[in-house]
Design a protein around this motif. Sequence first.
Motif, PDB file in Angstrom:
ATOM      1  N   VAL A  12       0.750  -1.289  -0.227  1.00 28.91           N
ATOM      2  CA  VAL A  12       0.405   0.011   0.091  1.00 28.91           C
ATOM      3  C   VAL A  12       1.274   1.292  -0.049  1.00 28.91           C
ATOM      4  O   VAL A  12       0.762   2.367  -0.619  1.00 28.91           O
ATOM      5  N   ALA A  13       1.451   1.352   0.932  1.00 26.63           N
ATOM      6  CA  ALA A  13       2.922   2.218   0.555  1.00 26.63           C
ATOM      7  C   ALA A  13       3.679   2.321  -0.499  1.00 26.63           C
ATOM      8  O   ALA A  13       3.406   3.515  -1.029  1.00 26.63           O
ATOM      9  N   ALA A  14       4.236   1.546  -1.212  1.00 26.26           N
ATOM     10  CA  ALA A  14       4.092   1.842  -2.396  1.00 26.26           C
ATOM     11  C   ALA A  14       3.457   2.131  -3.176  1.00 26.26           C
ATOM     12  O   ALA A  14       4.166   3.212  -4.138  1.00 26.26           O
ATOM     13  N   ARG A  15       2.277   1.830  -3.548  1.00 24.24           N
ATOM     14  CA  ARG A  15       1.540   2.377  -3.980  1.00 24.24           C
ATOM     15  C   ARG A  15       1.502   3.417  -3.653  1.00 24.24           C
ATOM     16  O   ARG A  15       1.038   4.850  -4.882  1.00 24.24           O
ATOM     17  N   CYS A  16       1.041   4.488  -3.007  1.00 24.48           N
ATOM     18  CA  CYS A  16       1.271   5.561  -2.489  1.00 24.48           C
ATOM     19  C   CYS A  16       2.442   5.923  -2.413  1.00 24.48           C
ATOM     20  O   CYS A  16       1.969   7.804  -2.116  1.00 24.48           O
ATOM     21  N   GLY A  17       3.550   5.936  -1.734  1.00 24.35           N
ATOM     22  CA  GLY A  17       4.836   6.812  -2.715  1.00 24.35           C
ATOM     23  C   GLY A  17       4.772   7.799  -0.932  1.00 24.35           C
ATOM     24  O   GLY A  17       5.377   8.527  -0.583  1.00 24.35           O
ATOM     25  N   VAL A  18       4.479   6.767   0.285  1.00 19.98           N
ATOM     26  CA  VAL A  18       4.298   7.294   1.797  1.00 19.98           C
ATOM     27  C   VAL A  18       5.100   5.938   2.124  1.00 19.98           C
ATOM     28  O   VAL A  18       5.535   5.041   1.925  1.00 19.98           O
ATOM     29  N   HIS A  19       5.732   5.906   3.517  1.00 18.25           N
ATOM     30  CA  HIS A  19       5.737   5.437   4.306  1.00 18.25           C
ATOM     31  C   HIS A  19       5.365   4.593   4.904  1.00 18.25           C
ATOM     32  O   HIS A  19       3.868   5.002   5.692  1.00 18.25           O
ATOM     33  N   PRO A  20       5.126   2.803   4.951  1.00 11.37           N
ATOM     34  CA  PRO A  20       4.991   2.643   5.752  1.00 11.37           C
ATOM     35  C   PRO A  20       3.986   3.247   6.931  1.00 11.37           C
ATOM     36  O   PRO A  20       2.844   2.691   7.416  1.00 11.37           O
ATOM     37  N   SER A  21       4.657   3.966   8.360  1.00 10.39           N
ATOM     38  CA  SER A  21       4.902   4.471   9.444  1.00 10.39           C
ATOM     39  C   SER A  21       2.867   4.932   9.055  1.00 10.39           C
ATOM     40  O   SER A  21       2.201   5.604   9.820  1.00 10.39           O
ATOM     41  N   LEU A  27      -4.804   4.289   8.830  1.00  7.29           N
ATOM     42  CA  LEU A  27      -5.976   3.008   8.367  1.00  7.29           C
ATOM     43  C   LEU A  27      -6.112   2.993   9.977  1.00  7.29           C
ATOM     44  O   LEU A  27      -7.131   1.547  10.023  1.00  7.29           O
ATOM     45  N   SER A  28      -5.476   3.433  11.183  1.00  3.49           N
ATOM     46  CA  SER A  28      -6.108   2.740  12.419  1.00  3.49           C
ATOM     47  C   SER A  28      -6.788   4.142  12.932  1.00  3.49           C
ATOM     48  O   SER A  28      -6.718   5.362  12.740  1.00  3.49           O
ATOM     49  N   PRO A  29      -8.483   4.081  13.431  1.00  5.38           N
ATOM     50  CA  PRO A  29      -8.875   4.961  13.559  1.00  5.38           C
ATOM     51  C   PRO A  29      -8.771   5.966  14.544  1.00  5.38           C
ATOM     52  O   PRO A  29      -8.712   7.173  14.742  1.00  5.38           O
ATOM     53  N   ALA A  30      -7.708   5.358  15.790  1.00  2.00           N
ATOM     54  CA  ALA A  30      -6.886   6.599  16.985  1.00  2.00           C
ATOM     55  C   ALA A  30      -5.666   7.274  16.080  1.00  2.00           C
ATOM     56  O   ALA A  30      -5.744   8.169  17.110  1.00  2.00           O
ATOM     57  N   MET A  31      -4.943   6.682  15.179  1.00  2.00           N
ATOM     58  CA  MET A  31      -4.347   7.671  14.862  1.00  2.00           C
ATOM     59  C   MET A  31      -4.489   8.368  13.357  1.00  2.00           C
ATOM     60  O   MET A  31      -3.511   9.023  13.189  1.00  2.00           O
ATOM     61  N   LYS A  32      -5.788   7.889  12.841  1.00  2.00           N
ATOM     62  CA  LYS A  32      -5.534   8.876  11.683  1.00  2.00           C
ATOM     63  C   LYS A  32      -5.822  10.473  11.752  1.00  2.00           C
ATOM     64  O   LYS A  32      -5.298  10.550  10.242  1.00  2.00           O
ATOM     65  N   HIS A  33      -6.479  10.946  12.617  1.00  2.00           N
ATOM     66  CA  HIS A  33      -6.528  11.905  12.569  1.00  2.00           C
ATOM     67  C   HIS A  33      -4.722  13.255  12.565  1.00  2.00           C
ATOM     68  O   HIS A  33      -4.723  13.955  12.265  1.00  2.00           O
ATOM     69  N   LEU A  34      -3.863  12.085  12.824  1.00  2.00           N
ATOM     70  CA  LEU A  34      -2.207  12.511  12.496  1.00  2.00           C
ATOM     71  C   LEU A  34      -1.938  12.430  10.809  1.00  2.00           C
ATOM     72  O   LEU A  34      -0.774  12.578  10.878  1.00  2.00           O
ATOM     73  N   VAL A  35      -3.145  11.757   9.633  1.00  2.00           N
ATOM     74  CA  VAL A  35      -2.674  12.027   8.485  1.00  2.00           C
ATOM     75  C   VAL A  35      -3.684  13.287   7.404  1.00  2.00           C
ATOM     76  O   VAL A  35      -4.542  13.269   8.612  1.00  2.00           O
ATOM     77  N   ALA A  36      -3.315  14.072   6.883  1.00  2.00           N
ATOM     78  CA  ALA A  36      -4.339  14.724   5.994  1.00  2.00           C
ATOM     79  C   ALA A  36      -4.928  13.706   5.390  1.00  2.00           C
ATOM     80  O   ALA A  36      -4.950  12.961   5.173  1.00  2.00           O
ATOM     81  N   ASP A  37      -6.167  14.942   5.687  1.00  2.00           N
ATOM     82  CA  ASP A  37      -7.052  13.634   4.754  1.00  2.00           C
ATOM     83  C   ASP A  37      -7.134  13.988   3.196  1.00  2.00           C
ATOM     84  O   ASP A  37      -7.824  12.089   3.205  1.00  2.00           O
ATOM     85  N   ASP A  38      -6.441  14.583   2.383  1.00  2.00           N
ATOM     86  CA  ASP A  38      -6.918  13.487   1.517  1.00  2.00           C
ATOM     87  C   ASP A  38      -5.763  12.674   1.438  1.00  2.00           C
ATOM     88  O   ASP A  38      -5.572  11.333   0.541  1.00  2.00           O
ATOM     89  N   VAL A  39      -4.391  12.763   2.007  1.00  2.00           N
ATOM     90  CA  VAL A  39      -3.240  11.651   1.654  1.00  2.00           C
ATOM     91  C   VAL A  39      -4.171  10.356   2.724  1.00  2.00           C
ATOM     92  O   VAL A  39      -4.047   9.234   2.021  1.00  2.00           O
ATOM     93  N   ALA A  40      -4.731  10.483   4.110  1.00  2.00           N
ATOM     94  CA  ALA A  40      -5.681   9.324   3.878  1.00  2.00           C
ATOM     95  C   ALA A  40      -6.386   8.863   3.358  1.00  2.00           C
ATOM     96  O   ALA A  40      -6.578   7.043   3.023  1.00  2.00           O
ATOM     97  N   ASP A  41      -7.408   8.858   2.582  1.00  2.00           N
ATOM     98  CA  ASP A  41      -8.406   9.208   1.505  1.00  2.00           C
ATOM     99  C   ASP A  41      -7.923   8.675   0.471  1.00  2.00           C
ATOM    100  O   ASP A  41      -8.020   7.219  -0.091  1.00  2.00           O
TER     101      ASP A  41
END
Length: 341
Positions: A12-21, A27-41
Motif C-alpha cells: 500500500v505504501a509503495a502504491r501511494c509513495g508514502v512510508h509504511p508508518s 488506517l488506524s481509527p485512533a491515529m488517522k487524525h495524524l494524517v492529512a485527509d487527502d492523503v488518508a483518503d
Amino acid sequence: MAAASRPTIKDVAARCGVHPSTVSRALSPAMKHLVADDVADRIKAAANALGYRLNMAAKGLRTGRSGLIGVLAPDIADPGFPPVLSGITDHLNAEGYATIVVDVGSNGSEQDLVDRLIARGVDGLVLATVTLRDDVVKHCLDAALPVVLVNRVDAAGQLPSAASDDVAGMRLAVEHLVALGHQRIGHVAGPQHVSTGARRRAGFEASVRDAGLSARHTPVETVEAYTRAAGREAALRLLARRIRPTAIVAANDLLALGVYDALAVRGLACPHDVSVVGHNDMPFVDMVAPPLTTIRIAQRGMGEAAARLLLARIAGPEAASEHIVLAPQLIIRGSTIACGH
C-alpha cells in the motif's frame, strides 16, 4: 499454481509513495487524525484496491492490545438492552474496537465468562450484569483489567459506571400519579440484589412518603426477575389486597406488561380501573393497548457514556472511578388518567 500472497502494508505504501508508518496511521481509527485527509483518503482507496486489511493479530503483538472489548449482558432477549448495546458498540467501533457480546442468562457464571474473555485477550470489559455485592467486582480489580459498569452499579462504587438516576425516575412516576389524584399506589419492585431494583424501590418509598401517602395505601410486591410473568404474579398479589390500588408503578416495562396481564385476569381495565406506569421506555411500549406511560432512560446515551469511560480507563488505568448519572424523563401516554375519571 501457488496462491497469490496477501497484500502488505508495504505494498500500500509503495502504491501511494508514502512510508509504511503513514499507512499504519491512516488506517488506524485512533491515529488517522495524524494524517492529512487527502492523503488518508488516497491510502484508504489504495488499500481497498489491493484488498489489504489491517492484521489486528500482528498489530496486537506489537502494541500488546487486541482491539477487542467484552460486553456482558444480563439477558440479550430483554428488549431494553439492544439500545444500550448499540451505544456501546457504535462508539467503540468508531475508535477501532470490535466487541464480543456474551449473554450471561439465568444459569451462566459471570466470573467464568469474565475469565474466558480475559483469556481471549480483551482490552477491557463493560458489565451490565453486576449485583450490588458481586464477587466479580473484586475479581476484575484483582485482574487489573479496565472495566466499567452500565445500567447497574455495585454498592461500594468501586468501578466506573454509567447509569440512569433510578431514584429520580421513580419520583417522576409517583409525582405524576399524585398529580392525577391517586393516593393508593402500588409498586411492583424489581429484584433487590441489583441496583435498579433496590434503588427504584427506595425511590418509590421515599416519594410516597414525601407526598404524604400512607404505607398502608402504597404496598410493594417484589419480584425475583425482570420478566412479564413475574410482573403478572406480583400485580395479582397487589390486586388481591383488601384496599386495591388505583395505580401501579412497575420497576421496568416488562413488569408493567405483566401488570396489564394481571388486570385482564381480574377483569379490570387500564387505565379506567387502574393506571399503570412502567420504567425504561423499551422499544414498542408505545404500541401496546393502552400505550404505556413510562420513565424514559437514556439507554443509548448510557451505552455511549460507558464506552467513553472504558476508553479513558484503557488510556489511563490509574484514573479515578467516575460515575455518570443520566437524568430520566417522564413519557405520558394512555395508561394513566385522573383517579376516579
